[in-house]
Design a protein around this motif. Sequence first.
Motif, PDB file in Angstrom:
ATOM      1  N   PHE A 178       0.876  -1.165   0.000  1.00 44.71           N
ATOM      2  CA  PHE A 178       0.000   0.000   0.000  1.00 44.71           C
ATOM      3  C   PHE A 178       0.920   1.223   0.000  1.00 44.71           C
ATOM      4  CE2 PHE A 178      -1.828  -3.494   2.338  1.00 44.71           C
ATOM      5  CZ  PHE A 178      -3.142  -3.577   1.901  1.00 44.71           C
ATOM      6  N   GLU A 179       0.871   2.010  -1.049  1.00 47.92           N
ATOM      7  CA  GLU A 179       1.813   3.128  -1.100  1.00 47.92           C
ATOM      8  C   GLU A 179       1.251   4.351  -1.810  1.00 47.92           C
ATOM      9  OE1 GLU A 179       5.431   2.859  -3.278  1.00 47.92           O
ATOM     10  OE2 GLU A 179       4.529   1.846  -4.997  1.00 47.92           O
ATOM     11  N   ARG A 180       1.795   5.477  -1.400  1.00 46.28           N
ATOM     12  CA  ARG A 180       1.559   6.741  -2.075  1.00 46.28           C
ATOM     13  C   ARG A 180       2.948   7.306  -2.367  1.00 46.28           C
ATOM     14  NH1 ARG A 180       2.363  11.977  -3.781  1.00 46.28           N
ATOM     15  NH2 ARG A 180       0.387  13.134  -3.952  1.00 46.28           N
ATOM     16  N   PRO A 181       3.474   7.082  -3.584  1.00 40.34           N
ATOM     17  CA  PRO A 181       4.817   7.568  -3.913  1.00 40.34           C
ATOM     18  C   PRO A 181       4.882   9.088  -3.896  1.00 40.34           C
ATOM     19  CG  PRO A 181       4.044   5.947  -5.521  1.00 40.34           C
ATOM     20  CD  PRO A 181       2.873   6.346  -4.695  1.00 40.34           C
ATOM     21  N   LEU A 182       6.074   9.590  -3.634  1.00 39.39           N
ATOM     22  CA  LEU A 182       6.281  11.032  -3.662  1.00 39.39           C
ATOM     23  C   LEU A 182       6.259  11.565  -5.097  1.00 39.39           C
ATOM     24  CD1 LEU A 182       9.165  11.509  -1.059  1.00 39.39           C
ATOM     25  CD2 LEU A 182       6.739  12.059  -0.756  1.00 39.39           C
ATOM     26  N   ASP A 183       5.843  12.808  -5.240  1.00 38.04           N
ATOM     27  CA  ASP A 183       5.936  13.512  -6.514  1.00 38.04           C
ATOM     28  C   ASP A 183       7.166  14.422  -6.473  1.00 38.04           C
ATOM     29  OD1 ASP A 183       3.518  12.452  -7.505  1.00 38.04           O
ATOM     30  OD2 ASP A 183       2.390  13.943  -6.359  1.00 38.04           O
ATOM     31  N   HIS A 184       7.837  14.529  -7.597  1.00 38.51           N
ATOM     32  CA  HIS A 184       8.987  15.436  -7.708  1.00 38.51           C
ATOM     33  C   HIS A 184       8.630  16.527  -8.725  1.00 38.51           C
ATOM     34  CE1 HIS A 184      10.752  11.786  -5.964  1.00 38.51           C
ATOM     35  NE2 HIS A 184      11.621  12.605  -5.405  1.00 38.51           N
ATOM     36  N   ASP A 185       7.647  17.338  -8.323  1.00 41.68           N
ATOM     37  CA  ASP A 185       7.102  18.350  -9.235  1.00 41.68           C
ATOM     38  C   ASP A 185       7.324  19.769  -8.744  1.00 41.68           C
ATOM     39  OD1 ASP A 185       5.446  18.315  -7.060  1.00 41.68           O
ATOM     40  OD2 ASP A 185       3.616  17.770  -8.140  1.00 41.68           O
ATOM     41  N   GLY A 186       8.264  19.933  -7.804  1.00 41.16           N
ATOM     42  CA  GLY A 186       8.560  21.265  -7.324  1.00 41.16           C
ATOM     43  C   GLY A 186       7.671  21.744  -6.198  1.00 41.16           C
ATOM     44  N   GLU A 187       6.807  20.885  -5.674  1.00 37.97           N
ATOM     45  CA  GLU A 187       5.916  21.249  -4.586  1.00 37.97           C
ATOM     46  C   GLU A 187       6.147  20.337  -3.384  1.00 37.97           C
ATOM     47  OE1 GLU A 187       3.883  23.792  -4.677  1.00 37.97           O
ATOM     48  OE2 GLU A 187       4.233  24.318  -6.791  1.00 37.97           O
ATOM     49  N   VAL A 188       5.890  20.862  -2.187  1.00 35.56           N
ATOM     50  CA  VAL A 188       5.940  20.028  -0.986  1.00 35.56           C
ATOM     51  C   VAL A 188       4.810  19.004  -1.051  1.00 35.56           C
ATOM     52  CG1 VAL A 188       5.723  19.978   1.521  1.00 35.56           C
ATOM     53  CG2 VAL A 188       6.950  21.862   0.411  1.00 35.56           C
ATOM     54  N   ASN A 189       5.123  17.737  -0.833  1.00 33.03           N
ATOM     55  CA  ASN A 189       4.074  16.720  -0.819  1.00 33.03           C
ATOM     56  C   ASN A 189       4.490  15.573   0.097  1.00 33.03           C
ATOM     57  OD1 ASN A 189       5.053  14.317  -2.859  1.00 33.03           O
ATOM     58  ND2 ASN A 189       5.784  16.325  -3.565  1.00 33.03           N
ATOM     59  N   PHE A 190       3.503  14.754   0.445  1.00 34.26           N
ATOM     60  CA  PHE A 190       3.717  13.684   1.414  1.00 34.26           C
ATOM     61  C   PHE A 190       3.350  12.335   0.814  1.00 34.26           C
ATOM     62  CE2 PHE A 190       2.884  17.600   3.631  1.00 34.26           C
ATOM     63  CZ  PHE A 190       3.839  17.618   4.637  1.00 34.26           C
ATOM     64  N   GLY A 191       4.000  11.298   1.316  1.00 29.60           N
ATOM     65  CA  GLY A 191       3.722   9.946   0.865  1.00 29.60           C
ATOM     66  C   GLY A 191       4.006   8.954   1.970  1.00 29.60           C
ATOM     67  N   GLY A 192       3.966   7.693   1.609  1.00 29.54           N
ATOM     68  CA  GLY A 192       4.233   6.653   2.590  1.00 29.54           C
ATOM     69  C   GLY A 192       4.029   5.283   1.985  1.00 29.54           C
ATOM     70  N   ARG A 193       4.371   4.270   2.770  1.00 27.52           N
ATOM     71  CA  ARG A 193       4.272   2.902   2.253  1.00 27.52           C
ATOM     72  C   ARG A 193       4.133   1.921   3.404  1.00 27.52           C
ATOM     73  NH1 ARG A 193       7.540  -0.073  -2.608  1.00 27.52           N
ATOM     74  NH2 ARG A 193       7.653  -2.179  -1.741  1.00 27.52           N
ATOM     75  N   LEU A 194       3.299   0.893   3.182  1.00 26.52           N
ATOM     76  CA  LEU A 194       3.160  -0.234   4.095  1.00 26.52           C
ATOM     77  C   LEU A 194       3.278  -1.509   3.290  1.00 26.52           C
ATOM     78  CD1 LEU A 194       2.355  -1.661   6.775  1.00 26.52           C
ATOM     79  CD2 LEU A 194      -0.040  -1.370   6.080  1.00 26.52           C
TER      80      LEU A 194
END
Length: 467
Positions: free
Chosen positions: A141-157
């Motif tokens: 289960f994951e939400r990968p990070l974006d590298h689009d110049g904005e602060v964002n959050f992710g995680g993985r289980l």
Amino acid sequence: MAAALAGLGVAGRVDAQVGPDGLPPLPPSAAPSPVAPLPMAEAPAPAVDPVQPYALPAAENVLAGEQPTLEAAAGEAAAEGEPRRYIMELFGAEDSKFQIYGWIQNSFTANPAFPSDGINFGVTPNYKSNDWMGNQYYTVFERPLDHDGEVNFGGRLDFLFGHDHSFNKMRGVFDGAFGATQFAGIDLAQFYAEMHLPVLTEGGLDLKFGRWYTLHGYEVVPAIGRPLLSVPYMFTFGQPFTHWGLMTTWNVSDNLVVYNGIPQGWDRFQNENAPWGYMGGFSYTGMEDKLNLTFVFSSNANVYPRFFNVAIGDTPTLGSNADYTDDSTNLWTTVLSYQWTDRLTQVMETDQGIEYGVPFDASPDDDVAFVRRGNGTWYSFGNWFLYELGDNLTGVWRSEIFWDTDGVRTGTADRYYEQTLGMIYKPCPNLWIRPETRWDWAQYGSPYNGGVSGSQFTYGLDVILLY
């Protein structure tokens, strides 16, 4: 810790081979006492065929939750024949930033010598001889990070069910909850939160905190992240599997990533009495994106030693040990991969490790402090050739030498060798079939086939269904 095929974290690696005490068994002779997918070339350089994640080192293997160089990530995204993620399709969410996917891996390993202890010594995670293993029933289960110049959050289980729950064991997580050799067991192989900060350089800085796979080495725990069913000695006995702590990834440029972090030792969960260590290194992609070089160094306090020089005759304990925190385990791993042709990729790895003040408890009483018995060192070299025989067939040849100079990694001081030939056959992107033939031998002792042989042949087969 941690590029040539797709879909595919101090003591030795996961407890894949297990003894009565839940630890990997020592040789029977021992007294009782572990290529980026090569990135796509950017114009105007000539294009290089994208390859799969299992040719990258552990530090860049996205299937293990790691962050490759941006160039390598582009190559992985372009790889053909990606498996379908049926769970996401079921909910019509293929394009969602939150992803759920996984695989089921079952295996059988034949040992014509039929060892009396039922163990293929040195062969992991398929350590059971002439027996079925339900290795990994694995869901991510994951939400990968974006590298689009904005602060964002992710995680993985990462949720792991099956025999490999003991292979990836972390002290402090489900201790004693499952039998070390039983099929029905679970492990939360990874659980971490991430944040991307658009600072320092265009690629920004990524922060990860929780339990994550090591950056050391080439091969990884997830079955689809490595090219063969079995893993080498250097992976099982010479490296950590996971860490608890903070890791930062600085995307310096499209082809350079720098890692710095503070884990709390090897293969153990958070503990307020355990000191913080250090892990750092870099990954570089160059030479028209055909070459990848990754170097990782770590230094951590010895809190839970797993292997000891049993010849001394003392019985080690695994309790908290304040007297041992001044000693450290240091490990250096270097992985170099090169794509010689559109079909041929070579990966080489060399490791050097030293564990200071290897401890033994002179009494079965856990309250008795460990006493120092000296230092332990180990060295290893591995080589992999991956050759694409066709669109859905890849040949693999692995060679390795592992030198346990003091016996603190395997239980017996010796030089261990192995040669493995295998194939990765994909009738369709979501079905993998991997047969392998493996020859192990020791230079001096007889640790194989119940302690009566200096060598061992095994014939393994695993089937992986991705969903």
